[in-house]
Design a protein around this motif. Structure first.
Motif, short mmCIF file in Angstrom:
data_model
loop_
_atom_site.label_atom_id
_atom_site.label_comp_id
_atom_site.label_asym_id
_atom_site.label_seq_id
_atom_site.Cartn_x
_atom_site.Cartn_y
_atom_site.Cartn_z
N ASN A 16 0.86 -1.18 0.00
CA ASN A 16 0.00 0.00 0.00
C ASN A 16 0.90 1.23 0.00
O ASN A 16 1.53 1.54 1.01
N LEU A 17 0.95 1.93 -1.12
CA LEU A 17 1.87 3.05 -1.26
C LEU A 17 1.44 4.27 -0.47
O LEU A 17 2.25 5.18 -0.25
N ASP A 18 0.18 4.31 -0.03
CA ASP A 18 -0.30 5.45 0.76
C ASP A 18 -0.09 5.25 2.26
O ASP A 18 -0.37 6.15 3.06
N ARG A 19 0.39 4.08 2.65
CA ARG A 19 0.55 3.78 4.07
C ARG A 19 1.80 4.45 4.62
O ARG A 19 2.86 4.43 3.98
N ARG A 20 1.67 5.03 5.81
CA ARG A 20 2.84 5.62 6.46
C ARG A 20 3.81 4.51 6.87
O ARG A 20 3.42 3.42 7.27
N GLY A 21 5.08 4.82 6.79
CA GLY A 21 6.08 3.84 7.18
C GLY A 21 6.20 2.70 6.20
O GLY A 21 6.50 1.56 6.59
N ASN A 30 7.62 0.04 3.98
CA ASN A 30 8.92 -0.64 3.90
C ASN A 30 9.02 -1.30 2.53
O ASN A 30 8.32 -2.29 2.27
N PRO A 31 9.88 -0.80 1.65
CA PRO A 31 9.93 -1.34 0.28
C PRO A 31 10.30 -2.82 0.21
O PRO A 31 9.96 -3.49 -0.76
N GLN A 32 10.99 -3.32 1.24
CA GLN A 32 11.41 -4.73 1.23
C GLN A 32 10.57 -5.59 2.18
O GLN A 32 10.93 -6.73 2.47
N HIS A 33 9.47 -5.04 2.64
CA HIS A 33 8.57 -5.80 3.51
C HIS A 33 7.14 -5.59 3.03
O HIS A 33 6.47 -4.63 3.43
N PRO A 34 6.63 -6.47 2.16
CA PRO A 34 5.27 -6.30 1.63
C PRO A 34 4.23 -6.32 2.75
O PRO A 34 4.43 -6.94 3.80
#
Length: 502
Positions: free
Chosen positions: A165-170, A172-176
């Motif tokens: 979810n790209l709108d989520r705060r925090g 993590n690009p390596q943690h789906p």
């Protein structure tokens, strides 16, 4: 005479401290309370005044004399220049000199920026590749499937479906946000067009699976299982279709290199049941262009990709392994000469064949702005712009020395499309700027690792996601050059189609 003796001690008390204390006195004093008074002052009346010099009568007479107009002479002048002015106005109206020009009062940003680089380290440790990407209905969540499009034991190797979810705060690009373990390689996937949590995937085993991403414990809600109706080859594309009989429901369409195009309906027991189907058989391909790879018989023609028309939902284009693009119709009634068993009769949908590529077609895309135009790409590294009204391509573009794996029209710019290459590049093409070379080339992966898939975001139109062989998904932000439609862009697309087909 004398003797030692002890006399009692004597105490002498000091009188100094007590005498001093007796002379000390404590005194205090306080001034009388100070009185205060608060008062305010305000004028009782106010008055505004202004001054202005008086205009003299002489100046007024001079002004009136200056503005007098000779209407007879003005009318004569306008009549003399009328034809010339109208001629120039018509010339300017027809001029295309300023087509697409927009005033920009801000500094120009870079055309393309990489916003996110997403990956799942466990999948990368297995050397799995991103085989497909998809945006959900809100445009905020991107999903990718992991599998293999090259060598390896595809049938038994574990793979994954991941979402962020790209709108989520925090973030993590390596943690789906969600990881779904899948026992077979996932070859393709597609989010539901209106239900943001539903996502369908096609497996190497030939199965179809639908996951509900809101259910983290057991997200599988429907699947085909292994039956006589299941594909016998890998599923390379899935599409959600509206259900004509039940508006609240959807159907799933799947295509495979076994030559079948199948439509599935949802059952209450969690099964996907076959509703209708089509089969591509060499003997039933239009006779004007027989596929050279297949003999005139009942050999199946492997289907690799499919795209529905945005103007007529019965019409769709398929790309096949023989290098051809075929125009098909869901309204076809002719039964297919397919040798395999099926619970429903399979029909032959092909109506028209287009001039082929030099190898298998990997991707097709129908224009959302023109009813007859579509794009195709394949192993020959070319993109063909086709009209459904003629066999020969309108334009052939050699974009890569290797394969082109995916091509997509922009959902907002009629003259823009994107293509993914086997050399690690993403090409953005703009027919408004050039009909021969890309407007920009983006290096997605280091070296020459192929880019296998890409998708525009329909809701957040400035975003483009692309997945590659390194197991990475990159989300690119496009500038307004690629997202804002020009004033006559649709007319230019119409002209592009008509100029060459005439």
């Amino acid at each position: 005479m004398f003797a030692d003796g002890t006399a009692p001690g004597a105490d002498v008390e000091s009188l100094w401290r007590s005498a001093r204390t007796a002379r000390c006195e404590a005194k205090s004093c306080q001034t009388e309370q100070i009185s205060t008074v608060e008062t305010a002052a305000q004028s009782h009346t106010s008055r505004d005044a202004a001054v202005q010099t008086d205009q003299s009568k002489d100046a007024l007479q001079d002004f009136q004399q200056e503005v007098q107009v000779d209407y007879t002479s003005l009318l004569s002048f306008l009549q003399r220049v009328e034809d010339a002015v109208i001629k120039e106005l018509n010339k300017n109206w027809k001029s295309r000199a300023f087509d697409g020009f927009e005033v920009n009062w801000t500094d120009q940003n870079e055309a393309v920026l990489c916003l996110h680089t997403l990956s799942y380290p466990e999948a990368q440790d297995q050397n799995l590749q991103v085989t497909s990407v998809s945006w959900n209905a809100t445009g905020s969540v991107v999903a990718c499937s992991y599998g293999r499009l090259d060598g390896g034991d595809w049938s038994t190797e574990k793979s994954y479906v991941c979402t962020w979810n790209l709108d989520r705060r925090g973030l993590n690009p390596q943690h789906p946000d969600l990881v779904v373990d899948v026992p077979s390689s996932v070859m393709c996937l597609a989010f539901h067009p209106s239900q943001p949590s539903l996502i369908a995937g096609g497996l190497f085993s030939g199965e179809l699976v639908v996951w509900d991403t809101s259910r983290t414990e057991d997200p599988v809600i429907w699947r085909t299982g292994m039956t006589d109706d299941t594909h016998t080859d890998p599923v390379y594309q899935v599409n959600w279709l509206p259900d004509a009989k039940h508006r609240n429901n959807s159907r799933l369409l799947s295509v495979s290199t076994d030559g079948k195009i199948l439509v599935w309906r949802e059952e209450r027991d969690g099964r996907l049941a076959l509703a209708e189907g089509f089969a591509m058989v060499a003997q039933q391909i239009p006779r004007s262009t027989w596929l050279k790879k297949f003999a005139r018989g009942e050999a199946a023609v492997g289907v690799t990709s499919l795209s529905f028309s945005h103007f007529d939902h019965r019409v769709f284009i398929v790309g096949v392994e023989g290098g051809y693009s075929l125009k098909c119709s869901t309204a076809a009634e002719t039964l297919a000469l397919h040798p395999t068993r099926s619970s429903v009769p399979l029909r032959a949908p092909a109506e028209f064949a287009f001039s082929p590529h030099g190898g298998p077609v990997y991707s097709v895309s129908c224009s959302p702005f023109h009813r007859n135009l579509f794009l195709s790409c394949g192993t020959d590294g070319q993109v063909h712009l086709h009209s459904m009204l003629q066999t020969q391509p309108l334009i052939s573009l050699q974009l890569s020395k290797k394969c082109l794996f995916c091509v997509r029209w922009s959902p907002v710019r009629p003259l823009v499309f994107a293509a993914a290459s086997g050399e690690g590049d993403v090409y953005l093409f703009d027919f408004e700027k050039s009909s021969q070379k890309p407007a920009i080339s983006i290096k997605q992966a280091a070296g020459e690792c192929p880019v296998y898939c890409l998708e525009f975001n329909i809701k957040q139109t400035q975003l483009l996601a692309a997945g590659d062989a390194t197991g990475t998904v990159k989300v690119w932000q496009l500038s307004s050059d690629f997202t804002e439609q020009g004033p006559r862009e649709v007319n230019r697309l119409e002209q592009l189609a008509s100029e060459i087909t005439d």
